[in-house]
Scaffold this motif. Structure first.
Motif, mmCIF file in Angstrom:
data_model
loop_
_atom_site.group_PDB
_atom_site.id
_atom_site.type_symbol
_atom_site.label_atom_id
_atom_site.label_comp_id
_atom_site.label_asym_id
_atom_site.label_seq_id
_atom_site.Cartn_x
_atom_site.Cartn_y
_atom_site.Cartn_z
ATOM 1 N N LEU A 280 0.346 -1.238 0.349
ATOM 2 C CA LEU A 280 0.137 -0.034 -0.202
ATOM 3 C C LEU A 280 0.793 1.347 0.012
ATOM 4 O O LEU A 280 0.421 2.679 -0.216
ATOM 5 N N LEU A 281 2.060 1.094 0.115
ATOM 6 C CA LEU A 281 3.557 2.017 -0.008
ATOM 7 C C LEU A 281 3.386 3.697 -0.833
ATOM 8 O O LEU A 281 2.444 4.664 -0.867
ATOM 9 N N ARG A 282 2.852 2.918 -2.244
ATOM 10 C CA ARG A 282 2.643 3.556 -3.514
ATOM 11 C C ARG A 282 1.420 4.330 -3.320
ATOM 12 O O ARG A 282 1.459 5.674 -3.748
ATOM 13 N N GLU A 283 0.043 4.022 -2.959
ATOM 14 C CA GLU A 283 -0.909 4.389 -2.291
ATOM 15 C C GLU A 283 -1.019 5.594 -2.193
ATOM 16 O O GLU A 283 -1.706 6.793 -1.634
ATOM 17 N N ALA A 284 -0.097 5.726 -0.546
ATOM 18 C CA ALA A 284 -0.123 6.985 0.060
ATOM 19 C C ALA A 284 1.498 7.373 -0.572
ATOM 20 O O ALA A 284 0.788 8.378 0.268
ATOM 21 N N ASN A 285 2.112 6.978 -1.192
ATOM 22 C CA ASN A 285 2.783 8.586 -1.469
ATOM 23 C C ASN A 285 2.647 9.249 -2.471
ATOM 24 O O ASN A 285 2.547 10.209 -2.810
ATOM 25 N N VAL A 286 1.231 8.359 -3.168
ATOM 26 C CA VAL A 286 0.810 9.516 -3.970
ATOM 27 C C VAL A 286 -0.144 10.223 -3.392
ATOM 28 O O VAL A 286 0.303 11.992 -3.384
ATOM 29 N N SER A 287 -1.185 10.293 -1.954
ATOM 30 C CA SER A 287 -1.706 11.088 -1.102
ATOM 31 C C SER A 287 -0.350 12.485 -0.280
ATOM 32 O O SER A 287 -0.741 13.705 -0.491
ATOM 33 N N ILE A 288 0.333 11.460 -0.467
ATOM 34 C CA ILE A 288 1.810 12.763 0.259
ATOM 35 C C ILE A 288 2.079 13.231 -0.667
ATOM 36 O O ILE A 288 2.271 15.015 -0.611
ATOM 37 N N ALA A 289 2.298 13.163 -2.118
ATOM 38 C CA ALA A 289 3.227 13.873 -2.865
ATOM 39 C C ALA A 289 1.773 15.025 -3.704
ATOM 40 O O ALA A 289 2.238 15.893 -3.373
ATOM 41 N N ASN A 290 0.276 14.583 -3.182
ATOM 42 C CA ASN A 290 -0.149 15.636 -3.652
ATOM 43 C C ASN A 290 -0.425 16.681 -2.139
ATOM 44 O O ASN A 290 -0.866 17.991 -2.549
ATOM 45 N N TRP A 291 -0.509 16.140 -1.242
ATOM 46 C CA TRP A 291 -0.594 17.471 -0.030
ATOM 47 C C TRP A 291 0.760 18.144 0.084
ATOM 48 O O TRP A 291 0.464 19.386 0.489
ATOM 49 N N ILE A 292 1.994 18.026 -0.407
ATOM 50 C CA ILE A 292 3.211 18.296 -0.252
ATOM 51 C C ILE A 292 3.220 19.299 -0.995
ATOM 52 O O ILE A 292 2.996 20.570 -1.487
ATOM 53 N N SER A 293 2.343 19.091 -2.901
ATOM 54 C CA SER A 293 2.234 20.037 -3.397
ATOM 55 C C SER A 293 1.353 20.943 -3.459
ATOM 56 O O SER A 293 1.522 21.861 -3.710
ATOM 57 N N ASP A 294 0.211 21.104 -3.607
ATOM 58 C CA ASP A 294 -1.153 21.605 -2.819
ATOM 59 C C ASP A 294 -0.816 22.811 -1.895
ATOM 60 O O ASP A 294 -1.232 23.554 -1.475
ATOM 61 N N ASN A 295 0.113 22.137 -0.147
ATOM 62 C CA ASN A 295 0.670 23.008 0.694
ATOM 63 C C ASN A 295 2.215 23.597 0.407
ATOM 64 O O ASN A 295 2.783 24.507 1.556
ATOM 65 N N TYR A 296 2.138 23.731 -1.157
ATOM 66 C CA TYR A 296 4.233 24.437 -0.925
ATOM 67 C C TYR A 296 4.843 23.956 0.095
ATOM 68 O O TYR A 296 5.604 24.941 0.839
ATOM 69 N N TYR A 297 5.259 22.759 -0.207
ATOM 70 C CA TYR A 297 6.459 21.886 0.993
ATOM 71 C C TYR A 297 6.802 21.542 -0.010
ATOM 72 O O TYR A 297 7.009 21.271 -1.415
ATOM 73 N N GLU A 298 8.184 20.969 0.579
ATOM 74 C CA GLU A 298 9.494 20.407 -0.243
ATOM 75 C C GLU A 298 10.088 19.264 1.203
ATOM 76 O O GLU A 298 10.102 19.338 2.119
ATOM 77 N N PHE A 299 10.342 18.508 -0.312
ATOM 78 C CA PHE A 299 10.858 17.130 0.573
ATOM 79 C C PHE A 299 12.549 18.203 1.678
ATOM 80 O O PHE A 299 13.190 18.919 0.770
ATOM 81 N N ASP A 300 12.527 17.461 2.411
ATOM 82 C CA ASP A 300 13.892 18.147 3.346
ATOM 83 C C ASP A 300 14.208 16.606 4.206
ATOM 84 O O ASP A 300 15.009 17.106 5.634
ATOM 85 N N GLY A 301 14.784 15.708 3.360
ATOM 86 C CA GLY A 301 15.732 14.790 4.246
ATOM 87 C C GLY A 301 15.147 13.217 3.429
ATOM 88 O O GLY A 301 14.370 13.185 2.729
ATOM 89 N N SER A 302 15.968 12.247 3.954
ATOM 90 C CA SER A 302 15.351 10.960 3.659
ATOM 91 C C SER A 302 14.583 10.208 4.299
ATOM 92 O O SER A 302 13.803 10.420 5.778
ATOM 93 N N MET A 303 13.178 9.809 3.391
ATOM 94 C CA MET A 303 12.197 9.214 4.051
ATOM 95 C C MET A 303 11.828 8.198 5.281
ATOM 96 O O MET A 303 13.671 7.316 4.670
ATOM 97 N N PHE A 304 11.366 7.825 5.734
ATOM 98 C CA PHE A 304 11.299 6.651 6.679
ATOM 99 C C PHE A 304 10.136 5.864 7.370
ATOM 100 O O PHE A 304 9.080 7.010 7.172
ATOM 101 N N SER A 305 10.228 4.815 7.340
ATOM 102 C CA SER A 305 9.119 4.765 7.693
ATOM 103 C C SER A 305 9.031 3.849 9.292
ATOM 104 O O SER A 305 10.286 3.540 9.635
ATOM 105 N N ILE A 306 8.155 3.929 9.725
ATOM 106 C CA ILE A 306 7.901 3.627 11.188
ATOM 107 C C ILE A 306 6.372 2.872 11.555
ATOM 108 O O ILE A 306 5.574 2.882 11.528
#
Length: 271
Positions: free
Chosen positions: A220-246
């Protein structure tokens, strides 16, 4: 001596394939008539043709069959080679079963209209932590369990878990990799410890992340990544480090992937 047509019937190998075996040097006619060009095979070559068919049925390719026929004359050496082939096929069976499970789950999600489902994305701060850390290059993402086993072996018996206890994996490579992935696992602990051969103890600064919670397998990671990518784009953020999973609930405590709970985190900052 038998002409190629008769030998084809006796060996149950097509004439086309017999000619192919001849070109590859796998089963060369015992005699070729210089005048007519007819190919003739001996009765003794039926034993070789039968071995070829058996080995093909066991999943060996033509190069491997040629090697076996020329190098493995004694039974014991052949037996060892077959054991290796058996182990390889068992591994292939495991991979195939994983793909079948993924296919089945995808079909199910299609039926439930879940493939394009949206995940709630939250902006949050992961607080400062004192962690036991182990970082190494592993062959593939699904081999991450090796790192946890090593951490447990080297330091697990003496560790006092923090509350809350963050159990996570950081993926340090610049992009996605098919193999040789740089992964660091971290476990939140309290107390003071000395580094071991591979486990390091350190403080980790707080970090702001965009995160989404997944309940189910890692497919399901791919689906979650789509939602996160859309949120980052819509809210004017950018990546700032290595991705991690808890890993809130994972394979270490739950065997059923449907019950796993994973928080996907991407460090972010305002654009």
């Amino acid at each position: 001596m038998f002409r190629i047509g008769d030998f084809s019937k006796l060996s149950r190998i097509s004439i086309r394939m017999l000619r192919h075996y001849n070109e590859l040097g796998l089963l060369i006619p015992d005699h070729i008539d210089d005048f007519t060009g007819y190919r003739y095979y001996s009765a003794a070559q039926l034993t070789i043709s039968n071995r070829i068919q058996v080995l093909k049925g066991l999943g060996f390719g033509i190069p491997a069959i040629g090697k076996i026929l020329t190098e493995y004359d004694d039974v014991e050496t052949l037996r060892k080679h077959l054991i290796i082939q058996h182990a390889q096929m068992k591994e292939e069976e495991k991979v195939l079963q994983q793909r079948l499970t993924l296919l089945q789950n995808t079909i199910y999600r299609l039926g439930e209209d879940r493939v394009n489902m949206n995940y709630d994305v939250n902006l949050k701060e992961i607080p400062e932590r004192y962690v036991a850390s182990l970082r190494d290059v592993i062959s593939a993402y699904d081999q991450e369990g090796q790192l946890w086993a090593r951490l447990e072996k080297e330091a697990g018996g003496s560790l006092q878990m923090a509350t809350p206890c963050y159990s996570l994996a950081i993926f340090h490579d610049e992009g996605y990799k098919e193999s040789d992935v740089d992964v660091e696992i971290q476990l939140s602990v309290t107390g003071t410890y000395r580094d071991t051969d591979h486990v390091r103890f350190k403080r980790v600064a707080p970090i702001t992340v965009a995160s989404a919670m997944i309940t189910g397998s890692y497919s399901l990671l791919r689906e979650a990544n789509v939602s996160i990518a859309n949120w980052i784009s819509d809210n004017y953020y950018e990546f700032d480090g290595s991705m991690f999973s808890i890993y809130h609930v994972g394979p270490a405590t739950e065997s059923n992937p449907d019950h796993w709970v994973t928080e996907v985190c991407y460090p972010v900052k305002k654009s």
